[in-house]
Design a protein around this motif. Structure first.
Motif, PDB file in Angstrom:
ATOM      1  N   TYR A   9       0.834  -1.227  -0.049  1.00 25.84           N
ATOM      2  CA  TYR A   9       0.083   0.098   0.016  1.00 25.84           C
ATOM      3  C   TYR A   9       0.896   1.260   0.025  1.00 25.84           C
ATOM      4  N   ALA A  29       6.232  -1.793  15.461  1.00 22.54           N
ATOM      5  CA  ALA A  29       5.919  -2.544  14.330  1.00 22.54           C
ATOM      6  C   ALA A  29       6.584  -3.844  14.117  1.00 22.54           C
ATOM      7  N   ARG A  32       5.390  -6.163  17.017  1.00 27.00           N
ATOM      8  CA  ARG A  32       3.991  -7.067  16.612  1.00 27.00           C
ATOM      9  C   ARG A  32       4.018  -7.973  15.624  1.00 27.00           C
ATOM     10  N   ASN A  33       4.866  -7.411  14.389  1.00 29.39           N
ATOM     11  CA  ASN A  33       5.130  -8.360  13.150  1.00 29.39           C
ATOM     12  C   ASN A  33       5.570  -9.490  13.740  1.00 29.39           C
ATOM     13  N   LEU A  42       9.288  -1.156   5.081  1.00 29.72           N
ATOM     14  CA  LEU A  42       8.501  -0.068   5.081  1.00 29.72           C
ATOM     15  C   LEU A  42       9.299   1.177   4.606  1.00 29.72           C
ATOM     16  N   PHE A  49       4.497   7.077   2.499  1.00 28.45           N
ATOM     17  CA  PHE A  49       4.956   5.838   2.900  1.00 28.45           C
ATOM     18  C   PHE A  49       4.430   4.760   1.759  1.00 28.45           C
ATOM     19  N   GLN A  51       4.597   0.498   2.034  1.00 30.63           N
ATOM     20  CA  GLN A  51       5.130  -0.646   2.566  1.00 30.63           C
ATOM     21  C   GLN A  51       4.376  -1.984   2.014  1.00 30.63           C
ATOM     22  N   LEU A  53       3.613  -5.802   3.402  1.00 34.53           N
ATOM     23  CA  LEU A  53       3.363  -6.766   4.282  1.00 34.53           C
ATOM     24  C   LEU A  53       3.070  -8.177   3.758  1.00 34.53           C
ATOM     25  N   ARG A  63      -2.988  -6.594  10.565  1.00 36.24           N
ATOM     26  CA  ARG A  63      -2.051  -5.516  10.477  1.00 36.24           C
ATOM     27  C   ARG A  63      -2.610  -4.295   9.683  1.00 36.24           C
ATOM     28  N   ILE A  67      -3.370  -0.401  10.458  1.00 31.92           N
ATOM     29  CA  ILE A  67      -2.392   0.319  10.013  1.00 31.92           C
ATOM     30  C   ILE A  67      -3.521   1.352   9.268  1.00 31.92           C
ATOM     31  N   ARG A  69      -6.335   2.531   9.875  1.00 28.93           N
ATOM     32  CA  ARG A  69      -6.979   3.591  10.996  1.00 28.93           C
ATOM     33  C   ARG A  69      -6.012   4.540  11.620  1.00 28.93           C
ATOM     34  N   ASP A  70      -4.730   4.251  11.360  1.00 29.18           N
ATOM     35  CA  ASP A  70      -3.490   5.085  12.102  1.00 29.18           C
ATOM     36  C   ASP A  70      -3.721   6.525  11.710  1.00 29.18           C
ATOM     37  N   ARG A  72      -1.472   8.691  11.966  1.00 28.59           N
ATOM     38  CA  ARG A  72      -0.263   9.063  11.445  1.00 28.59           C
ATOM     39  C   ARG A  72      -0.368   9.174  10.004  1.00 28.59           C
ATOM     40  N   HIS A  73      -1.129   8.689   9.312  1.00 31.19           N
ATOM     41  CA  HIS A  73      -1.098   8.832   7.875  1.00 31.19           C
ATOM     42  C   HIS A  73      -2.785   8.850   7.292  1.00 31.19           C
TER      43      HIS A  73
HETATM   44  C1  LIG Z   1       3.111   4.051   7.833  1.00 36.46           C
HETATM   45  C2  LIG Z   1       2.819   3.172   9.014  1.00 36.46           C
HETATM   46  C3  LIG Z   1       3.364   1.595   9.080  1.00 36.46           C
HETATM   47  C4  LIG Z   1       3.042   0.802   9.993  1.00 36.46           C
HETATM   48  N1  LIG Z   1       3.243  -0.595  10.238  1.00 36.46           N
HETATM   49  C5  LIG Z   1       2.857  -1.382  10.862  1.00 36.46           C
HETATM   50  C6  LIG Z   1       3.299  -2.599  10.817  1.00 36.46           C
HETATM   51  O1  LIG Z   1       3.975  -3.224   9.936  1.00 36.46           O
HETATM   52  N2  LIG Z   1       2.894  -3.459  11.844  1.00 36.46           N
HETATM   53  C7  LIG Z   1       2.269  -3.097  12.965  1.00 36.46           C
HETATM   54  O2  LIG Z   1       2.000  -3.894  14.149  1.00 36.46           O
HETATM   55  N3  LIG Z   1       1.953  -1.911  13.150  1.00 36.46           N
HETATM   56  C8  LIG Z   1       2.395  -0.827  12.117  1.00 36.46           C
HETATM   57  N4  LIG Z   1       2.121   0.383  12.372  1.00 36.46           N
HETATM   58  C9  LIG Z   1       1.165   0.912  13.614  1.00 36.46           C
HETATM   59  C10 LIG Z   1      -0.091   0.565  13.384  1.00 36.46           C
HETATM   60  O3  LIG Z   1      -0.766   1.474  12.860  1.00 36.46           O
HETATM   61  C11 LIG Z   1      -0.947   0.702  14.760  1.00 36.46           C
HETATM   62  O4  LIG Z   1      -0.813   1.724  15.354  1.00 36.46           O
HETATM   63  C12 LIG Z   1      -0.566  -0.387  15.644  1.00 36.46           C
HETATM   64  O5  LIG Z   1      -0.278  -1.811  15.090  1.00 36.46           O
HETATM   65  C13 LIG Z   1      -1.373  -0.714  16.715  1.00 36.46           C
HETATM   66  O6  LIG Z   1      -2.811  -1.004  16.388  1.00 36.46           O
HETATM   67  P1  LIG Z   1      -3.523  -2.079  17.335  1.00 36.46           P
HETATM   68  O7  LIG Z   1      -3.490  -1.747  18.686  1.00 36.46           O
HETATM   69  O8  LIG Z   1      -5.061  -2.057  16.663  1.00 36.46           O
HETATM   70  O9  LIG Z   1      -3.181  -3.467  16.870  1.00 36.46           O
HETATM   71  C14 LIG Z   1       2.129   1.337  11.282  1.00 36.46           C
HETATM   72  C15 LIG Z   1       1.913   2.768  11.265  1.00 36.46           C
HETATM   73  C16 LIG Z   1       1.898   3.362  10.102  1.00 36.46           C
HETATM   74  C17 LIG Z   1       1.517   5.103  10.275  1.00 36.46           C
END
Ligand SMILES: Cc1cc2nc3c(=O)[nH]c(=O)nc-3n(C[C@H](O)[C@H](O)[C@H](O)COP(=O)(O)O)c2cc1C
Length: 156
Positions: A9, A29, A32-33, A42, A49, A51, A53, A63, A67, A69-70, A72-73
């Motif tokens: 993505y 990341a 968790r991964n 990434l 970004f 990435q 996966l 994951r 991601i 929902r995050d 930060r992007h």
């Molecule tokens: C660009 C980007 C890449 C990310 N890559 C990962 C990843 O590879 N693995 C992961 O567990 N979290 C990744 N995160 C963090 C997740 O978005 C998220 O904050 C984290 O997994 C916790 O979510 P959860 O509590 O719902 O599991 C990434 C975040 C961003 C902004």
């Protein structure tokens, strides 16, 4: 055998993340991964970004849902989804590349794909991920309006 999938993505960074913030994100990341059997790469460049996966379908989708929902992007767009027979980024719990990477070089998992134009794992050659990652590396993404980024026919 567990069905494996590879997902690529691209997204737009919400703010200019500092190297410290990127490192914190990478560490989180990778932990968790590793626990979920997800590997990949990434890349961060020009406020964007990309990435890859890969891993068991359920863990990659889990994951990716987190991601997406995050905050930060934004504008998370999946570009490719493939079933794969074997892992291509085996041992890359989540490698990370940035254009200069000066602060990050000593970080476990730091990839020199962007900074030194090194190669990808051999199994990646000729796959959509290979093409997309090289496209991302070669393209000047800074200041490019979102709508100008087009990647050919169909987004996955
Ligand atoms: C660009 C980007 C890449 C990310 N890559 C990962 C990843 O590879 N693995 C992961 O567990 N979290 C990744 N995160 C963090 C997740 O978005 C998220 O904050 C984290 O997994 C916790 O979510 P959860 O509590 O719902 O599991 C990434 C975040 C961003 C902004």
């Amino acid at each position: 055998m567990t069905a494996l999938t590879s997902l690529v993505y691209m997204s737009v960074a919400a703010d200019d993340l500092t190297d410290d913030q990127l490192v914190a994100m990478l560490r989180e990341a990778r932990l968790r991964n590793h626990a979920l059997g997800v590997s990949g790469l990434l890349l961060a460049k020009g406020g964007r970004f990309m990435q890859v996966l890969e891993g068991p379908v359920w863990s990659v989708e889990d994951r990716f849902a987190a991601i997406e929902r995050d905050p930060r992007h934004t504008g998370v767009k999946s570009l490719s989804r493939e079933s794969i027979a074997t892992r291509r980024f085996d041992g890359w719990a989540m490698a990370f590349g940035s254009p200069t990477g000066d602060e990050l070089r000593d970080e476990p998992g730091f990839s020199t794909f962007l900074s030194d134009r090194t190669g990808l794992p051999t199994g990646v050659a000729g796959t959509p991920a290979d093409w997309l990652l090289r496209w991302f590396r070669g393209r000047d993404l800074q200041d490019l309006p979102e709508e100008r980024i087009t990647l050919g026919r169909h987004a996955a």
